[in-house]
Scaffold this motif. Structure first.
Motif, PDB file in Angstrom:
ATOM      1  N   SER A   1       0.881  -1.133   0.137  1.00 32.39           N
ATOM      2  CA  SER A   1       0.044  -0.048   0.063  1.00 32.39           C
ATOM      3  C   SER A   1       0.836   1.204  -0.001  1.00 32.39           C
ATOM      4  O   SER A   1       2.042   1.084   0.443  1.00 32.39           O
ATOM      5  CB  SER A   1      -0.904   0.106   1.320  1.00 32.39           C
TER       6      SER A   1
ATOM      7  N   PRO B   1      -4.326   0.739  -1.061  1.00 29.43           N
ATOM      8  CA  PRO B   1      -3.735  -0.299  -1.798  1.00 29.43           C
ATOM      9  C   PRO B   1      -2.992   0.054  -3.134  1.00 29.43           C
ATOM     10  O   PRO B   1      -3.475   1.040  -3.842  1.00 29.43           O
ATOM     11  CB  PRO B   1      -4.775  -1.463  -2.055  1.00 29.43           C
TER      12      PRO B   1
ATOM     13  N   GLY C   1      -9.079  -2.979  -3.472  1.00 26.80           N
ATOM     14  CA  GLY C   1      -7.761  -3.529  -3.726  1.00 26.80           C
ATOM     15  C   GLY C   1      -7.824  -4.526  -4.728  1.00 26.80           C
ATOM     16  O   GLY C   1      -8.787  -4.534  -5.676  1.00 26.80           O
TER      17      GLY C   1
ATOM     18  N   ASP D   1      -1.388  -6.282   1.788  1.00 23.69           N
ATOM     19  CA  ASP D   1      -2.249  -5.011   2.065  1.00 23.69           C
ATOM     20  C   ASP D   1      -3.002  -4.657   0.460  1.00 23.69           C
ATOM     21  O   ASP D   1      -4.106  -4.011   0.703  1.00 23.69           O
ATOM     22  CB  ASP D   1      -1.194  -3.948   2.454  1.00 23.69           C
ATOM     23  N   CYS D   2      -2.400  -5.096  -0.364  1.00 18.56           N
ATOM     24  CA  CYS D   2      -3.010  -5.054  -1.646  1.00 18.56           C
ATOM     25  C   CYS D   2      -4.112  -5.773  -2.007  1.00 18.56           C
ATOM     26  O   CYS D   2      -4.772  -5.222  -2.799  1.00 18.56           O
ATOM     27  CB  CYS D   2      -2.067  -5.047  -2.593  1.00 18.56           C
TER      28      CYS D   2
ATOM     29  N   GLU E   1      -4.953  -4.611   6.886  1.00 14.67           N
ATOM     30  CA  GLU E   1      -3.747  -3.954   6.872  1.00 14.67           C
ATOM     31  C   GLU E   1      -2.989  -4.379   7.954  1.00 14.67           C
ATOM     32  O   GLU E   1      -3.067  -3.513   9.187  1.00 14.67           O
ATOM     33  CB  GLU E   1      -3.812  -2.396   6.584  1.00 14.67           C
TER      34      GLU E   1
END
Length: 401
Positions: A108, A241, A256, A275-276, A289
């Motif tokens: 991110s 993201p 995301g 995170d993405c 996250e």
């Protein structure tokens, strides 16, 4: 021999590559990162590393020897410029790599203030990468004036470091209270009192109009017209993201990079984690996250690349260090309708979130026992009666029976 390419050399990318080798994958593994540093842990950046209590090498997730010994090629400081799922190729500089399986662990990026608000002035920083902290460390000198924009965990951690190092610190939060997006009012109140006790000024329900200065920030103007003098500013207003590469390649996005329960994206032979990536949970695409999620999700994707055919069942946990307080969070408080506060020993306290009688999450401030009991209950699908939790005479261990 098959080739797995991992784009993103953060916590998820490192975990995925290491897990492939642990599962006896014998093919080629290439991990590509746009930062020059080897894979490193981010949480200490805004705490121990910023305070000067941790050297850079201690941030590294693995030693240099690990990558060589496990035949994992690191391509660092080399962003991917193109991804072609049809050709199963990625372009890195002048080189085109062909993959059999691809994992996107791009992480991110922090939200920034727009240029028209002064976001590109000198002295305006975010706290996300090693380079961010290296650029900002010299500014943390006693007596300097720091304004933190955003009262989330990253902003509050930076504020705590600033006060510990003798800076004048003001936190400006647009929402009615700090931590409003992620925590109950009781947890917000705990941290508001903690920061006030250490001399940090907390301004809630206050928006920023713009940053002032010619080439370097000198003040923060609020929407009510007040101006806060600032030698530098930290912007901590959340992260988004990193999906640009996937979007350009035509891969489906939804909060995301959209994946199925096993980590597959809409493109054949392309996976995503960390995170993405968003994954299905209770009918919505959920994105977490946290370090724990980055590791667990990435390791599951590695196993599924090897044919495990398993769905991802997250076990969320988080933490934050501020001054002498260690906050530990278990579970997700989404949809809570009741909160129970349980005092612990000394200044310790825990906040228990419920939906009806079902335990959803626990915020434990300097109370590791409450954290561990809450975490085990949540992960095993059990609950604890709110009245029992609220009663300090209840031994938490008995809740596990």
């Amino acid at each position: 021999m098959s080739h797995v390419v991992v784009i993103g050399a953060g916590q998820a990318g490192a975990a995925l590559a290491a897990k492939l080798r642990a599962l006896k994958f014998e093919g080629e593994i290439t991990v590509i990162g746009d930062e020059p540093a080897p894979p490193y842990q981010r949480p200490p950046l805004s705490k121990a590393y910023l305070l000067g209590e941790m050297e850079e090498e201690r941030l590294w997730l693995r030693s240099a020897d690990f990558w060589a010994e496990n035949r994992i090629t690191l391509k660092l400081g080399q962003p991917v410029t193109a991804l072609d799922p049809a050709a199963r190729s990625v372009t890195v500089g002048d080189e085109v790599l062909v993959y059999d399986e691809l994992a996107l662990t791009t992480g991110s990026v922090p939200r920034r203030l727009p240029a028209e608000m002064g976001g590109t002035l000198g002295g305006v920083h975010t706290v996300r990468t090693l380079a961010d902290i290296d650029a900002i460390r010299a500014s943390f000198a006693p007596g300097r004036r720091l304004v933190v924009i955003g009262g989330g965990y990253i902003g509050l951690e930076a504020a705590a470091v600033g006060r510990k190092l003798g800076l004048e610190v003001t936190v400006v939060e647009m929402a009615p209270r700090i931590l409003q997006r992620v925590a109950a009012p009781e947890t917000s109140a705990y941290f508001r009192k903690l920061h006030a006790g250490h001399g940090a000024a907390i301004m809630e329900g206050m928006a920023v109009d713009r940053l002032l200065g010619e080439s370097h920030v000198t003040a923060v103007r609020l929407t009510d017209g007040r101006e806060l003098p600032a030698d530098f500013v930290i912007v901590g207003v959340g992260i988004v993201p990193a999906t640009a590469l996937a979007q350009a390649a035509g891969i489906a996005l939804d909060n995301g990079i959209r994946t199925d329960a096993q980590g597959r994206t809409s493109a054949p032979h392309v996976w995503a984690a960390g995170d993405c990536a968003s994954f299905p949970l209770n009918g919505v695409q959920m994105r977490l996250e946290s370090v724990g999620n980055a590791i667990d999700q990435a390791e599951l994707v590695a196993a599924n690349i090897m044919g495990a055919d398993r769905d991802y069942l997250p076990k969320p946990w988080f933490w934050s260090d501020q001054y002498d307080c260690k906050l530990q969070i278990a579970g997700l408080n989404l949809g809570y309708d009741r909160v129970v506060t349980r005092p612990g020993d000394g200044e310790a306290v825990s906040i228990w979130y419920y939906s009806g009688e079902r335990l959803l999450a626990v915020d434990a401030m300097n109370d590791p026992r409450a954290f561990m009991v809450g975490k085990r209950l949540i992960e095993s699908g059990r609950t604890a009666a709110p009245d029992l939790v609220a009663d300090v005479a209840t031994d938490l261990k008995t809740l596990m029976r």
